[in-house]
Structures are given as C-alpha cells and as structure tokens.
Design a protein around this motif. Structure first.
Motif, short mmCIF file in Angstrom:
data_model
loop_
_atom_site.label_atom_id
_atom_site.label_comp_id
_atom_site.label_asym_id
_atom_site.label_seq_id
_atom_site.Cartn_x
_atom_site.Cartn_y
_atom_site.Cartn_z
N ILE A 129 1.17 -1.06 -0.04
CA ILE A 129 0.08 -0.09 -0.60
C ILE A 129 0.85 1.25 -0.14
N SER A 130 0.91 2.09 -0.90
CA SER A 130 1.32 3.32 -0.62
C SER A 130 1.14 4.34 0.08
N VAL A 131 2.10 4.88 0.36
CA VAL A 131 1.64 6.51 1.85
C VAL A 131 0.89 6.87 1.47
N LYS A 191 -7.99 -1.83 -8.30
CA LYS A 191 -7.35 -1.52 -7.16
C LYS A 191 -6.03 -2.58 -8.02
N GLN A 192 -5.26 -1.79 -8.69
CA GLN A 192 -3.94 -3.05 -9.34
C GLN A 192 -3.12 -2.57 -7.96
N CYS A 193 -2.83 -4.46 -8.06
CA CYS A 193 -2.28 -5.15 -7.15
C CYS A 193 -0.51 -4.45 -7.34
N VAL A 194 -0.36 -4.50 -6.44
CA VAL A 194 1.53 -3.72 -6.32
C VAL A 194 2.25 -4.67 -5.28
N ARG A 195 3.72 -4.61 -5.55
CA ARG A 195 4.63 -5.68 -4.63
C ARG A 195 5.22 -5.32 -5.44
N THR A 196 5.89 -3.70 -4.02
CA THR A 196 6.99 -3.22 -3.81
C THR A 196 8.22 -4.19 -4.15
N GLU A 249 8.87 3.91 -5.39
CA GLU A 249 9.73 4.37 -6.88
C GLU A 249 8.19 3.44 -7.10
N SER A 250 7.67 2.28 -6.70
CA SER A 250 6.53 0.66 -7.76
C SER A 250 5.33 2.04 -7.85
N TRP A 251 4.71 3.08 -7.15
CA TRP A 251 3.61 3.78 -7.84
C TRP A 251 4.27 5.19 -9.11
N ARG A 252 5.63 5.92 -8.35
CA ARG A 252 5.74 6.75 -8.46
C ARG A 252 7.17 7.48 -8.92
N THR A 253 7.68 8.09 -9.53
CA THR A 253 9.05 8.67 -9.22
C THR A 253 9.51 9.13 -8.15
N GLN A 254 10.79 8.84 -7.82
CA GLN A 254 11.51 9.94 -6.27
C GLN A 254 10.90 10.91 -6.61
N GLU A 255 11.02 11.62 -7.38
CA GLU A 255 10.42 13.21 -7.16
C GLU A 255 9.41 13.60 -7.32
N GLU A 256 8.35 12.93 -7.61
CA GLU A 256 6.72 12.58 -7.85
C GLU A 256 6.23 12.28 -6.78
N THR A 257 7.20 11.60 -5.61
CA THR A 257 7.01 11.83 -4.22
C THR A 257 7.08 12.74 -3.64
N ARG A 258 8.22 13.53 -3.67
CA ARG A 258 8.37 14.49 -3.07
C ARG A 258 7.24 15.77 -2.88
#
Length: 472
Positions: free
Chosen positions: A4-6, A163-168, A199-208
């Motif tokens: 689950i993404s933060v 929801k798309q199943c994501v595994r980090t 990064e499983s959902w977005r780039t680090q810059e997008e996360t910031r």
C-alpha cells in the motif's frame, strides 16, 4: 500481501468521515463506472441505494446519505466546490431528480431510492451498502460495497475495488520487515527505504512533490479553520474554538494569507503553555473544518485528520526540523506506519473503535516526528508503539453520530500523545523495549475483535447515550 502506498493512507479528502462519507462516495462513483462497463448510463431508468449497520445508524450525522447522492450525481470529492454541497443536495431532494453520473437525469426520491436501514447489518463488514440499477428493459444490476476505513472500499468478491495489485521491491508488511531491510541496505533513516518502495507507484521526485502538496493542503486547511467562527452544522450547536484560540495567541497581529499567518505563528512567544495551546489550536482547526464538509487531509481517516497536521505544524513552527526534506520524511514514515495497521489490524472505527483512528494517527505522527528528530529506525518504531499502546481500547461513541463530540477534542489528545511518545523514544534504547510495534498492532486487533459493537461507531454506547442532547 498487497503493498500500500503511503499516499493511500495520507491523502486529500473531504469531511466529515472517511469511512462514512468518502467510502460511500467512492462506492457510488465505482458503481457508476460499473454501469458504464456493463451497459450505459443512458439505459438506466432508476437507481437505489441502501445503507446498513454503522453506515445507517450514524449516516445522517456523518453525511453518508449526502455522499451517496453526490457520488451518484457524478461529483468528485477531490474537486467539488465544498461551498456548493448544500445547494446541490437541496436541489436533488426538492426536485426529486438525480443527474446520474452527470449524464442523465432520473427520478430520485429521498427515502425511497435512498434508504438508511438501521435494523440490519451485512455479514461481510459493519459498513455495508447495496446499489441497484434498473434499466429501461427491466433488467437489474446489483452491487454490494463495504467501506473498510480511510475511504477504502471492498466487495465480497474483491477485497479491494479496482486497485492494481502492487508488490514493492522490499515488501514491508510488519515492523520487523522494516528493520530487516534497513539493516540489509545499511539505511539509518527509515524514510530512505520507503522512498525506494514508493517508486513502485511513482518516481522519487513525484513522491516528494506529492508530499509537499499534502503539506500545502494541511496549511490551507488549518488556515481556514483558524479563521472561521460560528456553530458547526448538525444540530449539536458545537461552537468553533480554533479561531478564538488563534486570536488570543496572536493578539492584535494582522495577516493577509496563510504564509503571513504561519510566519506570525513561528514568531509568536514560545513557552510550554503557548506551544501546547497552538498544538490544540491546529488540531481543532482541522477537525472543525472536517465536521463541516471541508476539504481535509485524511490521515489515516477523517475522524483522526487533525493529529498529523497538528504534529507536523508543531514541528515546522517550533522545532529546528523545518526543511522540505523534513516534511517529506515525516509524511513518508507516518504513512508507512499507517499501512502496517491497515494490513494487520484495521483503521476503521466501525471495526475497531477509536483506537483504530486516533490511536493509529497518533502512532503515525509519533513515528514521523521521531524520524525527522534524528531517531534511529528502532526509535521510530518504538515511538509508534508507545503512542498506540496508550490508545488501546479507545471506543468510538460519537454523540448523535456526528464527528464532533468527542472526536474533535480527541485529535488534540492524539497529537500531544504523539509528541510525548516521540520524546520518550528519542531518549530510549529500543533494544530494551518490552513491547514491539508488531505486538501492539496484534493486540489492537485482538482488542477490536473483543470490543462490544456498541462502541464501534454506532452511537449506541458510551458518551453517545450518556449525554442527553436534543434531536439533531
């Protein structure tokens, strides 16, 4: 187990309740998408919506009925002009017409097409609802939904809807996983691990960027809350207090926008009493906005939406940890702790009482504050454990089903406990802790299962029946 993404835990929402407002709203929007997938909006003759269990019993106070209507009407809670909500709902009720999905006007009689069934609960989850569409040819489409906390929805067929199943890369489903991977990768900061996993959902810059956007929304929400006087809606006649506290703390200071206001808070006299009052003011401001259908940050729920903003605002205004990087790290760690509770226990008061909301948010905030204050990975987890340990067994007993009493003040208590937990953890050796975060999460879940249903967001126990107030 699904990752689950933060930003599924900390996200933009709308008041007054994530499980009773945002969840039903999301369900209504999902039902519209199902109709479009199976048939078309143009073919629909009527729609019916029935709420059960906790959704029905506290539905009016939480705006569950309003959320259902607005969702079916094609409105998005992330973008809707919140000042127009009353007008839209009034039009639906008086005209007895719903603009389904924003595409087709159909008959809609409140009390007939939308029903609050207080005498029945669905087996799968206390927050159950059933949608039904009747098409022009007489065929029907029926779908059950369950609001499982934090705005998340599920059905009996699918634990998580659409929801798309994501595994980090480094799956962290328990506190022990976080410790393991941080040690393996040589990370001293827990947020370094989370940033990689995101990064499983977005780039680090997008996360910031998203974290800083959350912070801007937090400031905006608090600013609105400290500048609104009056009585909260719903019939309890609860007076807003944040504005009065803000005025007393700032004296005769004048400001024109949230940035000028924030700078005045930073420059205000710093002593224990004033800082304590500011923390309470921040939390009150958010939850007073939440109680009046304002836009807030769900973290992890709406009923607990004031805790993380109050603690993060405290850190930005009254500690040295004020950089953008500190904001990002705080939110990443807070959100990750929230995912552990969602995956291994619950963040739904209808399942676990208020320990699942205020308790979880306090644990999240304590971890975030410890992270930016220089705490080790072990100290971060210890802070979260301490905060939750001292919320175990907290019931959810809102008077008249409104997210007001005791909900608003509980956010101030959750914020103070979070700060205290962080301070204790920072001065402690986590290797000597007798209780781990994983153990307290398991204990919280066992407590939730043992808790009488009257104390799980039904308004049938505790303060909800001990305090006599006029009908709302």
């Amino acid at each position: 187990m699904e990752s689950i993404s933060v930003f599924e835990i900390i996200k933009v929402g709308i008041g007054p309740s994530s499980s009773h407002t945002m969840g039903p709203w999301n369900a209504a929007s999902a039902f519209i998408r199902i109709i479009k997938r199976e048939r078309s909006i143009a073919e629909v003759k009527e729609v019916f919506l029935e709420f059960f269990g906790s959704l029905a019993k506290t539905g009016i106070g939480h705006g569950t009925d309003i959320a259902g209507m607005l969702g079916l009407n094609g409105e998005d809670f992330k973008t809707i002009n919140t000042s127009k909500i009353d007008e839209i709902v009034h039009h639906i009720k008086t005209s007895e017409i719903l603009n389904l999905g924003g595409e087709k006007e159909i008959p809609f009689v409140y009390g007939h097409h939308l029903v609050l069934n207080m005498s029945k609960s669905l087996d799968f989850h206390p927050n159950g609802m059933i949608f039904k569409a009747i098409f022009e040819d007489g065929t029907e489409l029926v779908q059950d939904f369950y609001s499982v906390g934090g705005g998340f929805i599920a059905s009996q067929e699918k634990n998580s809807i659409e929801k798309q199943c994501v595994r980090t890369i480094y799956p962290c489903h328990h506190g022990s996983d976080i410790v393991k991977y941080c040690e393996k990768l040589g990370f001293d900061k827990m947020s370094d691990l989370i940033l990689i996993n995101e990064e499983s959902w977005r780039t680090q810059e997008e996360t910031r960027k998203e974290a800083l956007n959350i912070w801007e929304n937090i400031k905006e929400c608090i600013y609105k809350g400290v500048n609104k006087e009056g009585i909260l809606p719903g019939g309890l006649n609860v007076t807003r207090r944040a504005a009065g506290m803000n005025r007393k703390l700032l004296g005769e200071q004048i400001y024109k926008n949230k940035d000028e206001w924030f700078q005045q808070v930073v420059d205000a006299e710093e002593n224990f009493t004033n800082i304590n009052k500011w923390i309470a003011c921040f939390a009150l401001a958010v939850n007073e906005e939440n109680a009046s259908f304002g836009r807030i940050i769900t973290a992890p729920t709406n009923g607990a939406s004031g805790v993380i903003p109050a603690v993060l605002m405290y850190a930005q205004a009254f500690t040295p940890f004020t950089s953008d990087d500190d904001i990002v790290r705080f939110l990443l760690v807070a959100g990750e702790i929230g995912t552990l509770f969602k995956k291994n226990a619950t963040i739904s008061a209808a399942m676990g009482g208020c320990q699942a909301e205020i308790g979880v948010s306090s644990a999240m905030a304590a971890a975030g504050l410890t992270e930016i204050s220089g705490g080790s990975v072990g100290q971060v987890l210890m802070a979260a454990e301490i905060a939750m340990e001292h919320h175990l067994g907290l019931t959810c007993d809102p008077i008249k089903g409104l997210v007001q009493i005791p909900c608003i003040e509980r956010n101030t208590m959750g914020a103070i406990k979070a700060i205290t937990a962080a301070n204790i953890a920072l001065e402690s050796d986590p290797t000597k802790a007798k209780v781990s975060l994983d153990q307290v999460i398991q204990t919280m879940w066992e407590t939730a299962l043992s808790m009488n249903d009257r104390f799980k967001e039904t308004s049938e126990g505790g303060l909800a029946i001990a305090v006599n107030v006029p009908e709302c």
